[in-house]
Design a protein around this motif. Sequence first.
Motif, short mmCIF file in Angstrom:
data_model
loop_
_atom_site.label_atom_id
_atom_site.label_comp_id
_atom_site.label_asym_id
_atom_site.label_seq_id
_atom_site.Cartn_x
_atom_site.Cartn_y
_atom_site.Cartn_z
N GLU A 16 0.80 -1.22 0.00
CA GLU A 16 0.00 0.00 0.00
C GLU A 16 0.84 1.28 0.00
N GLY A 17 2.09 1.19 0.43
CA GLY A 17 2.92 2.37 0.55
C GLY A 17 3.35 2.87 -0.82
N ASN A 54 3.91 8.23 -4.20
CA ASN A 54 3.37 9.59 -4.08
C ASN A 54 2.81 9.88 -2.69
N GLU A 55 2.89 8.90 -1.78
CA GLU A 55 2.48 9.10 -0.39
C GLU A 55 3.69 9.02 0.55
N PHE A 89 5.11 7.04 5.14
CA PHE A 89 3.94 7.00 4.26
C PHE A 89 2.74 7.56 5.02
N VAL A 90 1.70 7.94 4.28
CA VAL A 90 0.42 8.29 4.89
C VAL A 90 -0.36 6.99 5.06
N ARG A 97 -3.51 4.32 6.45
CA ARG A 97 -4.94 4.24 6.16
C ARG A 97 -5.76 5.20 7.02
N GLY A 114 -4.64 8.07 7.99
CA GLY A 114 -4.13 9.40 7.76
C GLY A 114 -2.89 9.75 8.56
N ASN A 133 7.09 15.49 -2.82
CA ASN A 133 5.70 15.28 -2.40
C ASN A 133 5.29 16.31 -1.33
N ARG A 169 2.17 19.12 -1.50
CA ARG A 169 0.99 19.04 -0.64
C ARG A 169 1.00 20.05 0.50
N GLU A 222 1.09 14.73 7.41
CA GLU A 222 2.31 14.65 6.61
C GLU A 222 3.02 15.99 6.48
#
Length: 209
Positions: free
Chosen positions: A22-23, A26-27, A66-67, A69, A71, A98, A102, A124
């Motif tokens: 999942e990582g 772009n996160e 990473f962000v 699940r 947040g 990134n 953001r 983040e």
Amino acid sequence: MRARVTTLFLVGLVTAGLSHAEGAANELFPRMSNIENAQRDSKGLGPQQEIVVAPFLGDLSIALTFVGRDGQPVAATHADLERLSLNHDMARQLALKNFKTRCVSKFTSFEGNFWAIDVPYAPECQSAVYLLWDEIWLDVGRKLTNGVVAAMPTEGMLMFASADDSAAVARLERLISSEQAMPMARPMSSLMYIHRDGRWAVLSVNRGK
């Protein structure tokens, strides 16, 4: 590249909350930590919680996260970087890119002689990471031409003043002690940092005076 980083534990992060699959790249974001706190809080943690942290400056280090699940920031590991085909330098550059995309921010002035960075409300977008955003400090340096002094006493706080404003710099130094003494404070750095000639350095303070 592996020799340039140190395996530590990072206070304030979790190592569960998303699978390796999942990582996404772009996160991926940078995150600062106080080295001593990270080492102290690592006691009793299992090897599966090890992450890679690179020294930055003074008592600060940089991790990659990473962000998750929920947040919240989730620590990235060597296995994550290998899965994404990134070495540490490539991953740090991508994480900072990134972050800049953001975490666009602005400054708030206090009493005209020192400023704070207004951080977007997102886990983040950590305040201390703005030290890595060179373009911000080059722009600030065009206005504060004698250098910039910054302090990050606790998680979520970054304040700065002109290096030639002795009263404001002294106030920043007092702020470090007062903020870190607050109940439930999460100390970041006990030092002040000066930006001059395009780079950061630890500010030497003569406390004997």
